[in-house]
Design a protein around this motif. Structure first.
Motif, PDB file in Angstrom:
ATOM      1  N   ILE A 128     -23.531 -56.407 -14.215  1.00 42.90           N
ATOM      2  CA  ILE A 128     -22.988 -55.052 -14.300  1.00 42.90           C
ATOM      3  C   ILE A 128     -21.778 -54.955 -13.383  1.00 42.90           C
ATOM      4  O   ILE A 128     -21.899 -55.083 -12.161  1.00 42.90           O
ATOM      5  N   LEU A 129     -20.611 -54.735 -13.985  1.00 38.49           N
ATOM      6  CA  LEU A 129     -19.369 -54.622 -13.229  1.00 38.49           C
ATOM      7  C   LEU A 129     -19.102 -53.157 -12.896  1.00 38.49           C
ATOM      8  O   LEU A 129     -19.241 -52.284 -13.756  1.00 38.49           O
ATOM      9  N   THR A 130     -18.724 -52.903 -11.653  1.00 38.60           N
ATOM     10  CA  THR A 130     -18.425 -51.538 -11.236  1.00 38.60           C
ATOM     11  C   THR A 130     -17.421 -51.574 -10.102  1.00 38.60           C
ATOM     12  O   THR A 130     -17.095 -52.648  -9.588  1.00 38.60           O
ATOM     13  N   ASN A 131     -16.925 -50.400  -9.698  1.00 39.75           N
ATOM     14  CA  ASN A 131     -15.866 -50.437  -8.686  1.00 39.75           C
ATOM     15  C   ASN A 131     -16.072 -49.496  -7.510  1.00 39.75           C
ATOM     16  O   ASN A 131     -16.346 -49.932  -6.399  1.00 39.75           O
ATOM     17  N   SER A 132     -15.968 -48.191  -7.717  1.00 38.46           N
ATOM     18  CA  SER A 132     -15.933 -47.269  -6.580  1.00 38.46           C
ATOM     19  C   SER A 132     -17.242 -46.499  -6.408  1.00 38.46           C
ATOM     20  O   SER A 132     -18.151 -46.605  -7.241  1.00 38.46           O
ATOM     21  N   PRO A 133     -17.373 -45.720  -5.323  1.00 38.33           N
ATOM     22  CA  PRO A 133     -18.641 -45.049  -5.008  1.00 38.33           C
ATOM     23  C   PRO A 133     -19.216 -44.205  -6.135  1.00 38.33           C
ATOM     24  O   PRO A 133     -20.418 -44.254  -6.409  1.00 38.33           O
ATOM     25  N   GLY A 134     -18.359 -43.416  -6.807  1.00 42.71           N
ATOM     26  CA  GLY A 134     -18.850 -42.548  -7.869  1.00 42.71           C
ATOM     27  C   GLY A 134     -19.484 -43.309  -9.007  1.00 42.71           C
ATOM     28  O   GLY A 134     -20.505 -42.892  -9.568  1.00 42.71           O
ATOM     29  N   GLU A 135     -18.898 -44.452  -9.364  1.00 45.77           N
ATOM     30  CA  GLU A 135     -19.434 -45.257 -10.461  1.00 45.77           C
ATOM     31  C   GLU A 135     -20.749 -45.926 -10.067  1.00 45.77           C
ATOM     32  O   GLU A 135     -21.668 -46.037 -10.875  1.00 45.77           O
ATOM     33  N   VAL A 136     -20.842 -46.383  -8.820  1.00 45.67           N
ATOM     34  CA  VAL A 136     -22.070 -47.049  -8.382  1.00 45.67           C
ATOM     35  C   VAL A 136     -23.243 -46.073  -8.391  1.00 45.67           C
ATOM     36  O   VAL A 136     -24.330 -46.377  -8.897  1.00 45.67           O
ATOM     37  N   SER A 137     -23.038 -44.883  -7.834  1.00 49.07           N
ATOM     38  CA  SER A 137     -24.135 -43.911  -7.755  1.00 49.07           C
ATOM     39  C   SER A 137     -24.298 -43.101  -9.030  1.00 49.07           C
ATOM     40  O   SER A 137     -25.417 -42.750  -9.410  1.00 49.07           O
ATOM     41  N   GLY A 138     -23.176 -42.805  -9.716  1.00 51.18           N
ATOM     42  CA  GLY A 138     -23.237 -41.934 -10.881  1.00 51.18           C
ATOM     43  C   GLY A 138     -23.448 -42.640 -12.201  1.00 51.18           C
ATOM     44  O   GLY A 138     -23.928 -42.033 -13.160  1.00 51.18           O
ATOM     45  N   TRP A 139     -23.113 -43.935 -12.277  1.00 50.98           N
ATOM     46  CA  TRP A 139     -23.242 -44.675 -13.530  1.00 50.98           C
ATOM     47  C   TRP A 139     -24.248 -45.822 -13.425  1.00 50.98           C
ATOM     48  O   TRP A 139     -25.154 -45.935 -14.239  1.00 50.98           O
ATOM     49  N   VAL A 140     -24.063 -46.676 -12.421  1.00 49.60           N
ATOM     50  CA  VAL A 140     -24.890 -47.884 -12.329  1.00 49.60           C
ATOM     51  C   VAL A 140     -26.352 -47.553 -12.053  1.00 49.60           C
ATOM     52  O   VAL A 140     -27.254 -48.055 -12.737  1.00 49.60           O
ATOM     53  N   ARG A 141     -26.578 -46.731 -11.057  1.00 48.68           N
ATOM     54  CA  ARG A 141     -27.966 -46.459 -10.660  1.00 48.68           C
ATOM     55  C   ARG A 141     -28.813 -45.901 -11.811  1.00 48.68           C
ATOM     56  O   ARG A 141     -29.939 -46.382 -12.037  1.00 48.68           O
ATOM     57  N   PRO A 142     -28.329 -44.895 -12.569  1.00 45.36           N
ATOM     58  CA  PRO A 142     -29.151 -44.391 -13.677  1.00 45.36           C
ATOM     59  C   PRO A 142     -29.454 -45.450 -14.734  1.00 45.36           C
ATOM     60  O   PRO A 142     -30.571 -45.499 -15.262  1.00 45.36           O
ATOM     61  N   VAL A 143     -28.471 -46.309 -15.047  1.00 43.88           N
ATOM     62  CA  VAL A 143     -28.690 -47.335 -16.073  1.00 43.88           C
ATOM     63  C   VAL A 143     -29.710 -48.366 -15.597  1.00 43.88           C
ATOM     64  O   VAL A 143     -30.627 -48.747 -16.340  1.00 43.88           O
ATOM     65  N   VAL A 144     -29.574 -48.821 -14.355  1.00 43.53           N
ATOM     66  CA  VAL A 144     -30.527 -49.802 -13.822  1.00 43.53           C
ATOM     67  C   VAL A 144     -31.928 -49.200 -13.755  1.00 43.53           C
ATOM     68  O   VAL A 144     -32.923 -49.874 -14.050  1.00 43.53           O
ATOM     69  N   SER A 145     -32.019 -47.931 -13.400  1.00 42.66           N
ATOM     70  CA  SER A 145     -33.328 -47.260 -13.346  1.00 42.66           C
ATOM     71  C   SER A 145     -33.983 -47.238 -14.719  1.00 42.66           C
ATOM     72  O   SER A 145     -35.192 -47.484 -14.852  1.00 42.66           O
ATOM     73  N   GLU A 146     -33.192 -46.947 -15.758  1.00 37.93           N
ATOM     74  CA  GLU A 146     -33.737 -46.914 -17.116  1.00 37.93           C
ATOM     75  C   GLU A 146     -34.147 -48.310 -17.586  1.00 37.93           C
ATOM     76  O   GLU A 146     -35.169 -48.471 -18.259  1.00 37.93           O
ATOM     77  N   LEU A 147     -33.360 -49.319 -17.243  1.00 37.41           N
ATOM     78  CA  LEU A 147     -33.725 -50.692 -17.604  1.00 37.41           C
ATOM     79  C   LEU A 147     -35.041 -51.086 -16.932  1.00 37.41           C
ATOM     80  O   LEU A 147     -35.900 -51.734 -17.543  1.00 37.41           O
ATOM     81  N   THR A 148     -35.211 -50.680 -15.689  1.00 36.84           N
ATOM     82  CA  THR A 148     -36.442 -50.978 -14.959  1.00 36.84           C
ATOM     83  C   THR A 148     -37.640 -50.319 -15.628  1.00 36.84           C
ATOM     84  O   THR A 148     -38.711 -50.929 -15.763  1.00 36.84           O
ATOM     85  N   LEU A 149     -37.462 -49.077 -16.077  1.00 37.23           N
ATOM     86  CA  LEU A 149     -38.547 -48.371 -16.767  1.00 37.23           C
ATOM     87  C   LEU A 149     -38.937 -49.071 -18.068  1.00 37.23           C
ATOM     88  O   LEU A 149     -40.095 -49.016 -18.491  1.00 37.23           O
ATOM     89  N   LEU A 150     -37.959 -49.745 -18.697  1.00 41.11           N
ATOM     90  CA  LEU A 150     -38.228 -50.463 -19.946  1.00 41.11           C
ATOM     91  C   LEU A 150     -38.883 -51.823 -19.702  1.00 41.11           C
ATOM     92  O   LEU A 150     -39.226 -52.528 -20.652  1.00 41.11           O
ATOM     93  N   GLY A 151     -39.039 -52.203 -18.438  1.00 48.89           N
ATOM     94  CA  GLY A 151     -39.598 -53.510 -18.125  1.00 48.89           C
ATOM     95  C   GLY A 151     -38.626 -54.630 -18.427  1.00 48.89           C
ATOM     96  O   GLY A 151     -39.023 -55.733 -18.836  1.00 48.89           O
ATOM     97  N   PHE A 152     -37.343 -54.377 -18.238  1.00 52.60           N
ATOM     98  CA  PHE A 152     -36.280 -55.333 -18.541  1.00 52.60           C
ATOM     99  C   PHE A 152     -36.512 -56.635 -17.782  1.00 52.60           C
ATOM    100  O   PHE A 152     -36.646 -56.645 -16.554  1.00 52.60           O
ATOM    101  N   ALA A 153     -36.561 -57.750 -18.513  1.00 49.52           N
ATOM    102  CA  ALA A 153     -36.947 -59.029 -17.905  1.00 49.52           C
ATOM    103  C   ALA A 153     -35.779 -59.835 -17.356  1.00 49.52           C
ATOM    104  O   ALA A 153     -35.950 -60.637 -16.433  1.00 49.52           O
TER     105      ALA A 153
END
Length: 400
Positions: free
Chosen positions: A6-31
């Motif tokens: 997952i490529l990202t750059n500044s603070p807003g993208e890390v907290s506002g974009w990356v974190r929600p997506v990773v959280s959802e992948l974790t809920l799906l049991g992403f291997a």
């Protein structure tokens, strides 16, 4: 082992974009292994990698330079580059070197010959892709990721209780952003504005939410430079002053602080959209007091400040860009009209205090601001839609 980068750059993208997506992948049991790659960016705080290590589900964190030296195509291993922020050039480079697919969340159809799939935030962006000849099966409209990073409009009474507000007490939240050029002096600037306001409104308190990517040393440097006294050990917890009301730095309960507030005052950025999702009236301010310190994109941003006359030139460029920009706040830019008040120019804390006073004394104006949020269509679920697509890609039998 299969791997998602997952490529990202500044603070807003890390907290506002990356974190929600990773959280959802974790809920799906992403291997597959999830690795966060922090890209070069003039807006970066320098704390993105440290914050990335705290995101549950992300197993590794690299800078682009670190990963580039070890990246290579690997047989029998499925890989995918998912870009959530930053210059697409880096996504093109990395996916080409690793010979893997590249998906990106964006509103503009760039690198059409290289991107395998686009995630877009709204119907306007989707139409833009269709007009550019991008096939519909390469585009998925998912919604605005920022809305998934903040809780839904909760009960303000519950938030008030969490923040310790008693009956008859009110609060204003001042958000100094997450980028160093903003918060280095921004927290001190807003603290002084809060003092001016609280002296006239003794039943109010001020909250200063601190983004998780803020470098606490820079925050303290700014307070000390302004001659402010504060309480705390390794981090400032509260401004010490002789007036009514408390001026507190908030960590961990940022959204509760905003929700408990009668008004939120912020610089432009990701938090503007998070505030709208909480249904709290927003005032956006853009002080141009130190315009030469504001980063610029492209060649103007590369001008060394050591060159004689460079600072004056950059200040003029910032004013020129500001004059061309109709709206600075994301809610206004998305709506195409001013739904939250914006104020730009050289400002003083007294001016900010006056703007706050004007708004809190006008309940009808506050109601109209929140009503205007309906123009933004704060649809949630973008993170889960992206996660589902990523999960489906890795579940396919063929290797990338």
């Amino acid at each position: 082992m299969d791997e998602l980068f997952i490529l990202t750059n500044s603070p807003g993208e890390v907290s506002g974009w990356v974190r929600p997506v990773v959280s959802e992948l974790t809920l799906l049991g992403f291997a597959a292994k999830i690795s966060l790659v922090v890209l070069p960016c003039q807006y970066a705080s320098g704390m993105e990698a440290e914050y990335g290590k705290e995101i549950v589900g992300a197993r590794s964190v690299f800078t682009f330079k670190e990963l580039w030296g070890r990246a290579a195509a690997v047989k029998e291993t499925k890989r995918l580059v998912l870009q959530l922020g930053g210059d697409p050039f880096f996504g093109a480079l990395l996916s080409a070197k690793m010979r893997c697919a590249w998906m990106i969340y964006t509103a503009r159809p760039r690198w059409k010959s290289r991107v395998d799939h686009y995630f877009v935030p709204d119907a306007a962006a989707e139409d833009r892709f269709m007009l550019q000849g991008v096939r519909s099966d390469r585009v998925t409209r998912v919604g605005n990721l920022i809305f998934d990073s903040a809780p839904e409009c909760q009960d303000p009474d519950e938030a008030r209780a969490i923040m310790g507000l008693r009956e008859g007490e009110e609060a204003v939240s001042f958000l100094a952003g997450s980028r160093p050029f903003e918060y280095r002096d921004g927290f001190a600037f807003f603290s002084c504005a809060a003092m001016e306001f609280l002296r006239k409104h003794p039943n109010y308190h001020a909250f200063l939410p601190v983004a998780p990517t803020v470098d606490e040393r820079l925050l303290i440097e700014g307070l000390d430079k302004a001659g402010l006294h504060w309480e705390g050990l390794s981090a400032a917890e509260e401004i010490l002053w002789d007036g009514p009301g408390r001026i507190r730095f908030i960590r961990g309960s940022n959204f509760e602080a905003i929700k408990a507030s009668r008004l939120a005052v912020a610089f432009p950025g990701t938090n503007n959209m998070q505030i709208t999702s909480l249904c709290v009236p927003l005032l956006t301010v853009i002080p141009l007091n130190n315009a030469e310190d504001i980063p610029l994109d492209g060649i103007p941003g590369m001008i060394p400040m050591s060159i004689p006359g460079a600072r004056q030139l950059k200040k003029k460029l910032v004013y020129w860009y500001s004059g061309r920009l109709k709206y600075a706040s994301l809610p206004n830019r998305i709506a195409g009209r001013e739904i939250v008040p914006e104020h730009r120019g050289v400002m003083t804390p007294s001016m900010i205090a006056g703007l706050v006073e004007e708004l809190v004394n006008d309940p009808e104006r506050l109601i109209m601001i929140v009503r205007g949020y309906s123009d933004i269509s704060p649809e949630r679920g973008a993170a889960s839609r992206i996660a589902a697509k990523i999960s489906d890609y890795f579940s396919q039998s063929s290797s990338g």
